[in-house]
Design an enzyme around this catalytic site. Structure first.
Site, mmCIF file in Angstrom:
data_model
loop_
_atom_site.group_PDB
_atom_site.id
_atom_site.type_symbol
_atom_site.label_atom_id
_atom_site.label_comp_id
_atom_site.label_asym_id
_atom_site.label_seq_id
_atom_site.Cartn_x
_atom_site.Cartn_y
_atom_site.Cartn_z
ATOM 1 N N LYS A 239 7.629 -42.946 1.667
ATOM 2 C CA LYS A 239 8.516 -43.706 0.770
ATOM 3 C C LYS A 239 9.902 -44.029 1.364
ATOM 4 O O LYS A 239 10.041 -45.017 2.043
ATOM 5 C CB LYS A 239 8.587 -43.013 -0.592
ATOM 6 C CG LYS A 239 7.236 -43.131 -1.328
ATOM 7 C CD LYS A 239 7.325 -43.059 -2.832
ATOM 8 C CE LYS A 239 6.041 -43.584 -3.453
ATOM 9 N NZ LYS A 239 5.079 -42.558 -3.850
ATOM 10 N N ASP B 170 3.432 -32.012 -0.506
ATOM 11 C CA ASP B 170 3.527 -33.470 -0.442
ATOM 12 C C ASP B 170 4.901 -33.875 -0.966
ATOM 13 O O ASP B 170 5.144 -33.885 -2.175
ATOM 14 C CB ASP B 170 2.398 -34.086 -1.281
ATOM 15 C CG ASP B 170 2.401 -35.613 -1.232
ATOM 16 O OD1 ASP B 170 3.395 -36.194 -0.742
ATOM 17 O OD2 ASP B 170 1.407 -36.210 -1.687
ATOM 18 N N PHE C 23 -0.778 -36.440 -7.585
ATOM 19 C CA PHE C 23 -1.000 -37.751 -6.965
ATOM 20 C C PHE C 23 -0.692 -37.639 -5.484
ATOM 21 O O PHE C 23 0.392 -37.199 -5.092
ATOM 22 C CB PHE C 23 -0.110 -38.830 -7.595
ATOM 23 C CG PHE C 23 -0.386 -40.198 -7.006
ATOM 24 C CD1 PHE C 23 -1.382 -41.005 -7.532
ATOM 25 C CD2 PHE C 23 0.321 -40.651 -5.911
ATOM 26 C CE1 PHE C 23 -1.668 -42.252 -6.974
ATOM 27 C CE2 PHE C 23 0.047 -41.907 -5.340
ATOM 28 C CZ PHE C 23 -0.951 -42.704 -5.882
HETATM 29 C C1 LIG Z 1 3.552 -42.574 -3.509
HETATM 30 C C2 LIG Z 1 2.949 -41.262 -3.163
HETATM 31 C C3 LIG Z 1 1.900 -41.161 -2.222
HETATM 32 C C4 LIG Z 1 1.245 -42.376 -1.600
HETATM 33 O O1 LIG Z 1 2.134 -43.135 -0.841
HETATM 34 P P1 LIG Z 1 1.720 -44.629 -0.379
HETATM 35 O O2 LIG Z 1 2.795 -44.984 0.607
HETATM 36 O O3 LIG Z 1 1.710 -45.469 -1.603
HETATM 37 O O4 LIG Z 1 0.393 -44.536 0.250
HETATM 38 C C5 LIG Z 1 1.447 -39.905 -1.875
HETATM 39 N N1 LIG Z 1 1.974 -38.800 -2.422
HETATM 40 C C6 LIG Z 1 2.974 -38.848 -3.328
HETATM 41 C C7 LIG Z 1 3.535 -37.586 -3.872
HETATM 42 C C8 LIG Z 1 3.481 -40.080 -3.734
HETATM 43 O O5 LIG Z 1 4.456 -40.133 -4.656
#
Ligand SMILES: *Cc1c(COP(=O)(O)O)cnc(C)c1O
Length: 383
Positions: free
Chosen positions: A242, A213, A128
């Protein structure tokens, strides 16, 4: 009562709780009920809700300056970038600031394509990375993708934790391999250290970049400041968001000088690096460091693994995770169990239909964490 206001676009499911206040690991609804936020509001509250140091920094900064074009120098931005790069290995010292996780991934994809002159991004099954079209092209879940196709071309997905499949997918068209050190939304699957090392080796050998990520795994969550520290691997680009600014919207894409030097093109953000988010970010980074929240996550995560070791096999398939990022995979749907926990005052989240995800604020009191684990045990049929 619902989470959606009248007229609000139906992007989140309706939720019967109306939350009005937060403090530390707790949230309160409009009827005055207190809940323990075991999802840290989707991983954004590592330093706790309304962390007083973050609130103080925002209040002071709001009186000085809220927003400033990125074309001007800003001491608050300079300070935040200094603090952020101090948490990372030396080669990762070029910071691009934006406003969310998905934007931090968009920037990483654009930097990788423009720095290598290659089109392809290799990502993982269950991965994700966000919901804007570039990041969504790297996100795996078919339900998230299908209504918006065609997505960006040249994104491929390989099975996670399979070094041979990864090696076979990376060639001279590959701009980057993009992975989460622990897959979060996909159900809390940690990458094996050997897998990240293979990802590093194969990308280096073939002139591709490695993007990790850390939007969910960063800022102490997994028991290290950055989850990739465990593996000994240094990526070319790291994404963060986050909890990075203690609950204020922010995204950061941190690259090596080599990536920056090879980058051709332009990428900017009007609000990226704004003084408010940078002031909040400096306070959150300082709090995380000074209070040793990564060590705390490691210790409280260990407590969880021992307390959750004997859950009944008839209900629970597996307990996984690193630090305070824990997934309990069930043999049945997670929703009724989440509902039962909520009725006891514990707000946990899912990671896919069958996984209960525990992602508490890293400041959660040890006794409250122990109580929460007891409630989880009871709910799943032990205790
Ligand atoms: C939550 C998340 C995203 C997206 O972040 P948003 O601030 O909701 O756009 C991208 N990568 C990972 C691993 C995430 O957990």
């Amino acid at each position: 009562m619902s989470a959606r206001a009248p007229g609000e676009f139906a992007s989140f499911p309706r939720h019967a709780l109306e939350i009005v206040r937060g403090e530390g690991a707790h949230l309160w609804d409009s009827a005055g009920h207190r809940f323990l936020d075991l999802g840290a509001s989707h991983g954004t509250a590592n330093v706790g809700h309304a962390n007083p140091e973050v609130v103080g920094a925002i209040s002071r900064q709001a009186r000085e300056l809220l927003q400033l074009a990125g074309s001007f120098a800003s001491p608050v931005r300079t300070e935040f970038i200094r603090r952020l790069t101090a948490t990372l290995p030396a080669p990762l010292d070029r910071v691009f600031l934006s406003n969310s996780g998905t934007e931090s991934v968009e920037a990483a994809i654009k930097f990788a394509r423009a720095a290598t002159g290659r089109p392809r991004i290799v990502a993982a099954l269950r991965g994700f990375h966000g919901r804007t079209l570039g990041a969504l092209s790297a996100t795996w879940r078919p339900e998230f993708r299908a209504p918006f196709e065609p997505l960006v071309p040249e994104f491929v997905h390989v099975p996670f934790n399979d070094p041979a499949a990864l090696a076979a997918a990376v060639d001279d068209r590959t701009a980057a391999v993009l992975l989460e050190p622990v897959q979060g939304e996909g159900g809390v699957h940690p990458a094996a250290d050997g897998y990240l090392r293979e990802a590093r080796a194969v990308t280096s050998a073939r002139g591709a970049l490695l993007i990790l990520d850390e939007v969910q795994t960063g800022l102490g969550r997994t028991g290290r400041f950055w989850a990739f520290e465990r593996s000994g691997v240094v990526p070319d680009i790291v994404t963060a968001a986050k909890s990075l600014a203690g609950g204020v919207p922010i995204g950061a894409t941190i690259a090596t000088g080599a990536v920056e030097a090879a980058f051709r093109g332009s990428h900017q953000s009007t609000f990226g690096g704004n003084p408010l988010a940078c002031a909040a970010g400096s306070a959150a980074l300082e709090y995380t460091r000074r209070e040793h929240l990564a060590e705390r996550a490691e210790r409280l995560g260990g407590l969880a693994r021992s307390r959750l070791a004997d859950l009944p096999e008839t209900v629970v398939r597996e307990v996984r995770g690193l630090g305070l990022m824990i997934g309990i995979e069930l043999r049945e749907r997670a929703a009724p169990y989440l509902e039962a926990l909520r009725s006891k005052g514990y707000l946990a989240i899912s990671g896919g239909a069958h996984v209960i995800r525990l992602l508490p604020p890293l400041v959660i009191a040890e006794e409250e964490w122990a109580d929460a684990l007891e409630a989880v045990r009871e709910t799943l049929g032990r205790g």
